[in-house]
Design a protein around this motif. Structure first.
Motif, short mmCIF file in Angstrom:
data_model
loop_
_atom_site.label_atom_id
_atom_site.label_comp_id
_atom_site.label_asym_id
_atom_site.label_seq_id
_atom_site.Cartn_x
_atom_site.Cartn_y
_atom_site.Cartn_z
N UNK A 189 -2.93 7.60 3.30
CA UNK A 189 -2.18 8.01 4.48
C UNK A 189 -0.68 8.07 4.17
N UNK A 190 -0.21 7.11 3.40
CA UNK A 190 1.19 7.13 2.97
C UNK A 190 1.47 8.37 2.14
N UNK A 191 0.54 8.76 1.27
CA UNK A 191 0.72 9.96 0.47
C UNK A 191 0.85 11.21 1.32
N UNK B 274 7.68 12.49 6.20
CA UNK B 274 7.78 11.49 7.27
C UNK B 274 7.90 10.07 6.73
N UNK B 275 7.70 9.89 5.44
CA UNK B 275 7.85 8.61 4.78
C UNK B 275 8.50 8.86 3.42
N UNK B 276 9.37 7.93 2.97
CA UNK B 276 9.97 8.10 1.64
C UNK B 276 8.97 7.84 0.53
N UNK B 277 9.20 8.47 -0.59
CA UNK B 277 8.38 8.25 -1.77
C UNK B 277 8.60 6.85 -2.30
N UNK B 278 7.57 6.31 -2.98
CA UNK B 278 7.70 4.98 -3.57
C UNK B 278 8.60 4.99 -4.79
N UNK B 279 8.99 6.15 -5.26
CA UNK B 279 9.84 6.27 -6.43
C UNK B 279 9.77 7.68 -6.96
N UNK B 280 10.19 7.88 -8.16
CA UNK B 280 10.13 9.20 -8.78
C UNK B 280 9.53 9.07 -10.17
N UNK C 168 0.81 -1.22 0.00
CA UNK C 168 0.00 0.00 0.00
C UNK C 168 0.85 1.27 0.00
N UNK C 169 2.16 1.15 0.19
CA UNK C 169 3.02 2.34 0.17
C UNK C 169 3.42 2.63 -1.27
N UNK C 170 2.50 3.20 -2.02
CA UNK C 170 2.68 3.41 -3.46
C UNK C 170 2.67 4.88 -3.85
N UNK C 171 2.54 5.79 -2.88
CA UNK C 171 2.50 7.22 -3.19
C UNK C 171 3.87 7.69 -3.68
N UNK C 172 3.85 8.58 -4.65
CA UNK C 172 5.07 9.05 -5.29
C UNK C 172 5.15 10.56 -5.20
N UNK C 173 6.31 11.05 -4.77
CA UNK C 173 6.58 12.49 -4.78
C UNK C 173 6.98 12.89 -6.19
N UNK C 174 6.21 13.75 -6.81
CA UNK C 174 6.45 14.15 -8.19
C UNK C 174 7.46 15.29 -8.23
N UNK C 175 8.48 15.12 -9.08
CA UNK C 175 9.52 16.14 -9.25
C UNK C 175 10.28 16.43 -7.96
N UNK C 176 10.36 15.44 -7.09
CA UNK C 176 11.15 15.55 -5.86
C UNK C 176 12.00 14.29 -5.75
N UNK C 177 13.01 14.33 -4.86
CA UNK C 177 13.82 13.12 -4.69
C UNK C 177 13.06 12.11 -3.84
N UNK C 178 13.61 10.90 -3.77
CA UNK C 178 12.92 9.79 -3.12
C UNK C 178 12.82 9.93 -1.61
N UNK D 212 -0.10 22.38 -9.71
CA UNK D 212 1.18 21.67 -9.54
C UNK D 212 1.05 20.56 -8.51
N UNK D 213 0.96 19.33 -8.96
CA UNK D 213 0.79 18.18 -8.07
C UNK D 213 2.13 17.79 -7.46
N UNK D 214 2.15 17.60 -6.15
CA UNK D 214 3.37 17.24 -5.44
C UNK D 214 3.44 15.75 -5.13
N UNK D 215 2.29 15.13 -4.85
CA UNK D 215 2.27 13.71 -4.52
C UNK D 215 1.13 13.04 -5.28
N UNK D 216 1.43 11.89 -5.87
CA UNK D 216 0.41 11.10 -6.56
C UNK D 216 0.17 9.79 -5.82
N UNK D 217 -1.11 9.46 -5.63
CA UNK D 217 -1.49 8.21 -4.98
C UNK D 217 -2.29 7.40 -5.99
N UNK D 218 -1.69 6.38 -6.63
CA UNK D 218 -2.40 5.61 -7.65
C UNK D 218 -3.39 4.63 -7.03
N UNK D 219 -4.28 4.11 -7.89
CA UNK D 219 -5.29 3.15 -7.45
C UNK D 219 -6.68 3.63 -7.82
#
Length: 244
Positions: A228-230, A237-243, A89-99, A212-219
């Motif tokens: 919540x992870x997003x 407080x949690x790392x991104x699932x990727x970039x 479930x930790x699939x949220x991604x920070x867009x245009x930011x580091x991991x 400007x979207x900062x975090x994407x939560x797919x599904x």
């Protein structure tokens, strides 16, 4: 009614211990598809099963665009060569930011975050998952996250829905009314890509076309813990699932 009160007093309120402890309860997440290595013929047949073009032919087989995945399971149910499937479930991604998360938001927001939820044309599925965060099991207040009805007090705008034409102006006005620094979290396939509705004459191809979207939560819809992870990614407080 008295029976419910007695049961509550005897069993207590049981909340998930995530993010302090990984949640392992059954049914926490439906999961998402993952890339798989397949011969060209088999890869083509799997890609053809996807109704939203979330599956794409890659150099080694099948690649997955999670922005477009609607959790129809056609790529694993009935497919001769199913794709990989991740139940996490930790699939949220920070867009245009580091991991490591989103920088520049400040530590003051980590445990005191006001969230404005905007329905930009949701069918009700993603919005219902967002509502679950307020129930005793998920209890987002324990993490210092609070919902606010006004953009003037909001630090994060959480957007669900396919961004219909009628919601373009209200969404922009709400965003402009938010004080800085501010972040946008897009939740669900419709908010990320338009889902099965967009891009069309009445729906955009995702919230990012306007804000400007900062975090994407797919599904479709993403489970409460993914949302919540997003939020945890948004405050670092949690790392991104990727970039992406």
């Amino acid at each position: 009614m008295s029976n419910w009160v007695i049961k509550g007093l005897t069993t207590g309120i049981k909340s998930t211990r995530y993010p302090r402890v990984e949640e392992t309860a059954a049914g926490t997440s439906p999961g998402l598809p993952g890339a798989v290595t397949l011969p060209p013929e088999l890869a083509q047949s799997v890609v053809a099963r996807c109704p939203t073009d979330a599956l794409e032919l890659g150099p080694a087989g099948v690649d997955v665009n999670l922005r477009r995945c609607i959790n129809c399971f056609r790529c694993v149910r009935g497919a001769n060569s199913p794709v990989n499937w991740d139940r996490g479930y930790e699939c949220a991604v920070a867009v245009n930011h580091d991991d490591s998360g989103i920088d520049g938001f400040g530590t003051a927001f980590r445990r005191s975050l006001q969230i404005l939820v905007v329905d930009a044309g949701d069918c009700g599925a993603c919005l219902n998952e967002v509502k679950q965060l307020n129930n005793p099991y998920y209890n987002l207040h324990r993490l210092g996250f609070f919902l606010t009805p006004t953009p003037r007090h909001a630090d994060v705008m959480l957007v669900v829905g396919a961004l219909t034409d009628h919601m373009r102006v209200p969404l922009r006005k709400a965003y402009d009314a938010m004080p800085g620094p501010k972040r946008v979290v897009a939740v669900g396939a419709c908010a990320l890509s338009g889902g099965v509705f967009g891009r069309s004459f009445i729906c955009a191809g995702g919230v990012a076309e306007m804000l400007p979207v900062d975090v994407e939560v797919p599904g479709n819809p993403p489970p409460p813990l993914a949302i919540l992870h997003g939020l945890l990614v948004a405050v670092g407080r949690k790392p991104s699932a990727g970039s992406r």
